[in-house]
Scaffold this motif. Structure first.
Motif, PDB file in Angstrom:
ATOM      1  N   PHE A   1     108.442   4.246 -83.764  1.00 13.50           N
ATOM      2  CA  PHE A   1     109.289   3.894 -82.623  1.00 13.50           C
ATOM      3  C   PHE A   1     109.074   4.843 -81.460  1.00 13.50           C
ATOM      4  CE2 PHE A   1     112.203   0.402 -82.943  1.00 13.50           C
ATOM      5  CZ  PHE A   1     111.872  -0.071 -84.197  1.00 13.50           C
ATOM      6  N   PHE A   2     109.091   6.134 -81.770  1.00 17.71           N
ATOM      7  CA  PHE A   2     108.927   7.125 -80.713  1.00 17.71           C
ATOM      8  C   PHE A   2     107.590   6.924 -80.009  1.00 17.71           C
ATOM      9  CE2 PHE A   2     108.149  11.149 -78.711  1.00 17.71           C
ATOM     10  CZ  PHE A   2     109.401  11.611 -78.370  1.00 17.71           C
ATOM     11  N   SER A   3     106.543   6.779 -80.826  1.00 14.13           N
ATOM     12  CA  SER A   3     105.208   6.749 -80.251  1.00 14.13           C
ATOM     13  C   SER A   3     104.919   5.438 -79.510  1.00 14.13           C
ATOM     14  CB  SER A   3     104.184   6.966 -81.355  1.00 14.13           C
ATOM     15  OG  SER A   3     102.928   7.229 -80.788  1.00 14.13           O
ATOM     16  N   PHE A   4     105.406   4.320 -80.033  1.00 17.99           N
ATOM     17  CA  PHE A   4     105.183   3.041 -79.351  1.00 17.99           C
ATOM     18  C   PHE A   4     106.191   2.831 -78.207  1.00 17.99           C
ATOM     19  CE2 PHE A   4     102.663   0.157 -82.486  1.00 17.99           C
ATOM     20  CZ  PHE A   4     101.763   1.178 -82.706  1.00 17.99           C
ATOM     21  N   SER A   5     107.025   3.799 -77.958  1.00 15.12           N
ATOM     22  CA  SER A   5     108.071   3.704 -76.914  1.00 15.12           C
ATOM     23  C   SER A   5     109.025   2.541 -77.190  1.00 15.12           C
ATOM     24  CB  SER A   5     107.477   3.519 -75.522  1.00 15.12           C
ATOM     25  OG  SER A   5     106.419   4.374 -75.280  1.00 15.12           O
ATOM     26  N   LEU A   6     109.301   2.279 -78.463  1.00  7.74           N
ATOM     27  CA  LEU A   6     110.166   1.142 -78.807  1.00  7.74           C
ATOM     28  C   LEU A   6     111.625   1.574 -78.879  1.00  7.74           C
ATOM     29  CD1 LEU A   6     107.941  -0.273 -81.657  1.00  7.74           C
ATOM     30  CD2 LEU A   6     108.413  -1.422 -79.488  1.00  7.74           C
TER      31      LEU A   6
ATOM     32  N   PHE B   1     114.985  16.277 -73.636  1.00  8.58           N
ATOM     33  CA  PHE B   1     114.213  17.323 -74.333  1.00  8.58           C
ATOM     34  C   PHE B   1     112.719  17.216 -74.060  1.00  8.58           C
ATOM     35  CE2 PHE B   1     114.291  14.067 -77.728  1.00  8.58           C
ATOM     36  CZ  PHE B   1     112.989  14.083 -78.160  1.00  8.58           C
ATOM     37  N   TYR B   2     112.282  15.983 -73.775  1.00  9.64           N
ATOM     38  CA  TYR B   2     110.861  15.742 -73.522  1.00  9.64           C
ATOM     39  C   TYR B   2     110.402  16.515 -72.290  1.00  9.64           C
ATOM     40  CZ  TYR B   2     106.886  12.460 -74.048  1.00  9.64           C
ATOM     41  OH  TYR B   2     105.673  11.874 -74.287  1.00  9.64           O
ATOM     42  N   SER B   3     111.267  16.539 -71.274  1.00 13.08           N
ATOM     43  CA  SER B   3     110.841  17.199 -70.040  1.00 13.08           C
ATOM     44  C   SER B   3     110.775  18.716 -70.229  1.00 13.08           C
ATOM     45  CB  SER B   3     111.752  16.833 -68.876  1.00 13.08           C
ATOM     46  OG  SER B   3     113.093  16.952 -69.255  1.00 13.08           O
TER      47      SER B   3
ATOM     48  N   SER C   1     102.209   4.920 -71.351  1.00 16.53           N
ATOM     49  CA  SER C   1     103.603   5.181 -71.720  1.00 16.53           C
ATOM     50  C   SER C   1     103.699   5.515 -73.200  1.00 16.53           C
ATOM     51  CB  SER C   1     104.480   3.967 -71.375  1.00 16.53           C
ATOM     52  OG  SER C   1     105.044   3.405 -72.530  1.00 16.53           O
ATOM     53  N   ALA C   2     102.914   4.803 -74.008  1.00 14.12           N
ATOM     54  CA  ALA C   2     102.979   5.034 -75.450  1.00 14.12           C
ATOM     55  C   ALA C   2     102.360   6.379 -75.819  1.00 14.12           C
ATOM     56  CB  ALA C   2     102.260   3.899 -76.186  1.00 14.12           C
ATOM     57  N   VAL C   3     101.230   6.695 -75.181  1.00 16.56           N
ATOM     58  CA  VAL C   3     100.548   7.939 -75.511  1.00 16.56           C
ATOM     59  C   VAL C   3     101.225   9.085 -74.778  1.00 16.56           C
ATOM     60  CG1 VAL C   3      98.414   9.217 -75.262  1.00 16.56           C
ATOM     61  CG2 VAL C   3      98.360   6.812 -75.889  1.00 16.56           C
ATOM     62  N   GLY C   4     101.719  10.039 -75.544  1.00 16.65           N
ATOM     63  CA  GLY C   4     102.409  11.142 -74.886  1.00 16.65           C
ATOM     64  C   GLY C   4     102.543  12.306 -75.833  1.00 16.65           C
ATOM     65  N   LEU C   5     103.569  13.098 -75.604  1.00 15.20           N
ATOM     66  CA  LEU C   5     103.836  14.218 -76.508  1.00 15.20           C
ATOM     67  C   LEU C   5     104.009  13.699 -77.923  1.00 15.20           C
ATOM     68  CD1 LEU C   5     106.363  16.174 -74.286  1.00 15.20           C
ATOM     69  CD2 LEU C   5     103.953  16.672 -74.663  1.00 15.20           C
ATOM     70  N   GLY C   6     104.457  12.448 -78.042  1.00 11.68           N
ATOM     71  CA  GLY C   6     104.621  11.819 -79.353  1.00 11.68           C
ATOM     72  C   GLY C   6     103.315  11.821 -80.132  1.00 11.68           C
ATOM     73  N   ASN C   7     102.194  11.638 -79.431  1.00  9.54           N
ATOM     74  CA  ASN C   7     100.910  11.607 -80.124  1.00  9.54           C
ATOM     75  C   ASN C   7     100.352  13.008 -80.331  1.00  9.54           C
ATOM     76  OD1 ASN C   7     101.371   9.229 -78.384  1.00  9.54           O
ATOM     77  ND2 ASN C   7      99.575   8.454 -79.444  1.00  9.54           N
TER      78      ASN C   7
END
Ligand code: PHE
Length: 451
Positions: free
Chosen positions: A230-235, A109-111, A27-33
């Motif tokens: 926050f974004f990356s840790f899904s917080l 926007f992520y999708s 969940s944490a690792v995503g487009l954010g990373n």
């Protein structure tokens, strides 16, 4: 086995410790990373951003992970339910509602970006891009992102995929898919990193990442770094609370938070080591925007033997990364409807998928049909990203820290942490951070960064 909730209904639970860790890291690792982190590092001046980011991970990110996991496990509830369960009759549920709103905006926007990734995956496998030079690639990206319906269709497909996993349940759907996808993703990234680092001229990029530019060490960069943590840790989006709510009593929350946090940081740095050296190797100054990984990285792949293979691997990895994240986001909303409204998982997933698609349309069309609409000089997609990351998430996180540290109280938190963890010194440090460092640090960065 699930524990009894209300009215004798069993609530779901993770099947294994590693299943939980992989799902939460997924969940944490995503487009954010892979998409956002390299962009932020470049905009934030390389090393300067990295230093602030790592400092904030330790001071705020890890304690906040502990805080959200404890809140979820203690209450066995969804985000909104966690607050109202601990303080019934109060207005604290509003914090949960803010997180749910944030997750909805992020999904919108992520999708769209995940949809681009899907299109590029199909295109790369078909070898469509492998003959194109940098100019043609830019042209392709512009044409695609401005297309009147392709991006929306791809986003719809992606949302449908997400909903089908979430509808299959926590252990059966989410845990199983994450266990398969995360290791594959890390392996692909490592291969790509070596490829990128061995390009001619790549070393300059790697060095630039560790050399801090003193001018960039300011509060604006700190706010951007906080938003990225926050974004990356899904917080601040209830995802960690929700995943924590499926956690068994025996699990060691502080230790798992360290594993989750450092895995996420490690993977972000890996991604930066793929993207930034590649940017330098091409000899272009890192002109950075949402298209960077779609244009520049493809440009690099096209200078190598078997460009279609590298590109397919990359977009496969990106699609996996995005999927394990959208799954977590959708689960936040589904858990609410399942826990509080007693909806079935499949009904909740289907209905929400439709709503999210509607919400995604402005971001999907914002590059093309709707490109006359600008918010503070940004496209709809960029504006949604900035609004959530730099305002809604830190505010939700700040309120959660006040709630956990001062309303629920450090006594009950320490008790919760002692259930699975024998490291009482570490737990004490973390509870102190939740009570003092989190609220003060976040309020300071938020206020000064925004002013
Ligand atoms: N952390 C994810 C990323 O970096 C985004 C995300 C936010 C996922 C909230 C789940 C919940 O891409």
């Amino acid at each position: 086995m699930g524990r009894a909730l209300v009215e004798g209904q069993k609530r779901e639970e993770w099947q294994s410790r590693w299943g939980f860790i992989l799902a939460t890291v997924g969940s944490a690792v995503g487009l954010g990373n892979v998409w956002r982190f390299p962009t932020m590092v470049v905009r934030g001046g390389g090393g300067a951003f990295l230093i602030l980011y790592l400092g904030l991970v330790l001071l705020i990110g890890i304690p906040a992970l502990v805080m959200e996991l404890s809140l979820g496990r203690r209450t066995n509830r969804n985000t909104l339910g966690a607050f109202s369960h601990l303080r019934p009759g109060s207005r604290w549920w509003l914090v949960g509602a803010l997180s749910m709103l944030a997750v909805f905006v992020v999904l919108s926007f992520y999708s769209v970006i995940a949809g681009w990734s899907l299109i590029y995956l199909v295109g790369s496998t078909a070898g469509i891009f492998s003959q194109q030079g940098p100019a043609a690639l830019t042209e392709t990206f512009t044409r695609l992102s401005e297309h009147p319906f392709l991006p929306a269709m791809a986003a719809a497909l992606f949302i449908g995929l997400t909903a089908s996993v979430v509808a299959s349940g926590v252990a059966h759907g989410i845990e199983r898919v994450s266990k398969a996808l995360l290791p594959a993703m890390v392996l692909l990234l490592v291969v790509l990193m070596f490829r990128s680092l061995f390009l001619e001229g790549a070393l300059g990029g790697a060095l630039w990442l560790i050399r801090p530019d003193p001018e960039a060490l300011n509060l604006q960069t700190a706010l951007a770094a906080l938003g990225q943590v926050f974004f990356s840790f899904s917080l601040g989006m209830g995802a960690v609370i929700t995943y924590g709510s499926y956690l068994s009593r025996g699990s060691d929350i502080p230790r798992n938070s360290l594993i989750i946090g450092f895995s996420d940081v490690g993977i972000a740095i890996l991604a930066a080591l793929v993207v930034v050296p590649a940017l330098f190797a091409l000899g272009i100054s890192p002109e950075i925007g949402p298209g960077v990984i779609f244009v520049t990285l493809l440009g690099i792949f096209n200078t190598l033997p078997f460009p279609a293979v590298w590109a397919s691997l990359f977009f496969l990895m990106l699609t996996f990364a995005a999927l394990t994240s959208t799954i977590a986001m959708l689960e936040v909303l589904v858990a609410y409807l399942v826990d509080e409204k007693r909806w079935s998982r499949s009904l909740a997933s289907t209905l929400l998928a439709v709503l999210i698609l509607v919400a995604a349309l402005p971001s999907a069309l914002g590059q093309g049909v709707l490109n006359h609409i600008e918010i503070a000089g940004l496209t709809i997609l960029d504006a949604a990203d900035q609004l959530v990351s730099n305002l809604m998430l830190p505010v939700a996180g700040l309120m959660t820290a006040i709630f956990v540290g001062w309303v629920w109280g450090t006594g009950p938190v320490a008790l919760e942490l002692s259930l699975g963890s024998t490291r009482s010194r570490l737990s004490r440090l973390i509870t102190l951070a939740i009570r003092y460092i989190l609220p003060i640090g976040m309020a300071y960065i938020l206020i000064t960064g925004i002013l």
